[in-house]
Design an enzyme around this catalytic site. Structure first.
Site, mmCIF file in Angstrom:
data_model
loop_
_atom_site.group_PDB
_atom_site.id
_atom_site.type_symbol
_atom_site.label_atom_id
_atom_site.label_comp_id
_atom_site.label_asym_id
_atom_site.label_seq_id
_atom_site.Cartn_x
_atom_site.Cartn_y
_atom_site.Cartn_z
ATOM 1 C CD GLU A 27 -2.797 -1.183 2.429
ATOM 2 O OE1 GLU A 27 -4.024 -1.005 2.306
ATOM 3 O OE2 GLU A 27 -2.246 -1.410 3.522
ATOM 4 C CE1 TYR A 59 -21.202 23.677 -0.658
ATOM 5 C CE2 TYR A 59 -21.466 24.296 -2.953
ATOM 6 C CZ TYR A 59 -22.003 24.082 -1.703
ATOM 7 O OH TYR A 59 -23.336 24.258 -1.501
ATOM 8 C CB ILE A 78 -8.809 4.835 6.550
ATOM 9 C CG1 ILE A 78 -9.694 3.699 7.042
ATOM 10 C CG2 ILE A 78 -8.040 4.432 5.313
ATOM 11 C CD1 ILE A 78 -10.722 3.221 6.003
ATOM 12 C CD GLU A 79 -9.776 2.991 11.625
ATOM 13 O OE1 GLU A 79 -10.396 1.934 11.849
ATOM 14 O OE2 GLU A 79 -8.740 3.019 10.925
ATOM 15 C CE LYS A 105 -6.701 0.777 2.451
ATOM 16 N NZ LYS A 105 -5.977 0.575 3.703
#
Length: 128
Positions: A27, A59, A78-79, A105
């Site tokens: 990764e 935005y 990812i947290e 993901k």
């Protein structure tokens, strides 16, 4: 004190990024796609009544903050990526009271034919 994720909100969905977050060496080396969904709680009444961007939150500015936070450092989880984004949003946009963030993901290194792995964090601005 309970969380209150009601009221006006700005919503951005399916923001796509390519990143190198993850536990495994592959990764970090090859990278993969990530998708981010956001809901930001802020009082939008002035923007709604004046029709002036200067009274609201752009935005494009939100996207820039999310992209910078996403790219700023490699995380294993990812947290942690999500929390980093939330922290930057609270830092840059003082009017944002709460954030719901989901990071997906789709190419997580697990044996799934279809679907995606993800997390969702609910965060409220801490009282100063």
């Amino acid at each position: 004190m309970g969380q209150n994720f009601t009221g006006d909100r700005i919503i951005l969905k399916d923001l796509g990024f390519y990143g190198y977050h993850g536990v495994f060496a592959e990764e970090a080396k090859l990278g993969q796609r990530f998708f981010v969904d956001l809901e930001l709680g802020a009082d939008l009444s002035a923007t709604a009544t004046t029709d002036r961007l200067s009274t609201g939150i752009s935005y494009a500015d939100i996207y820039d903050v999310v992209k910078t936070a996403f790219d700023s450092r490699r995380m294993k989880l990812i947290e942690a990526v999500a929390q980093n984004i939330v922290d930057e949003i609270f830092d840059k946009f003082q009017r944002v009271e709460w954030v719901i963030i989901r990071i997906r993901k789709p190419e997580a290194p697990i044996a799934m034919v279809q679907g995606e792995a993800g997390v969702e964090l609910h965060r409220q601005r801490k009282a100063q």
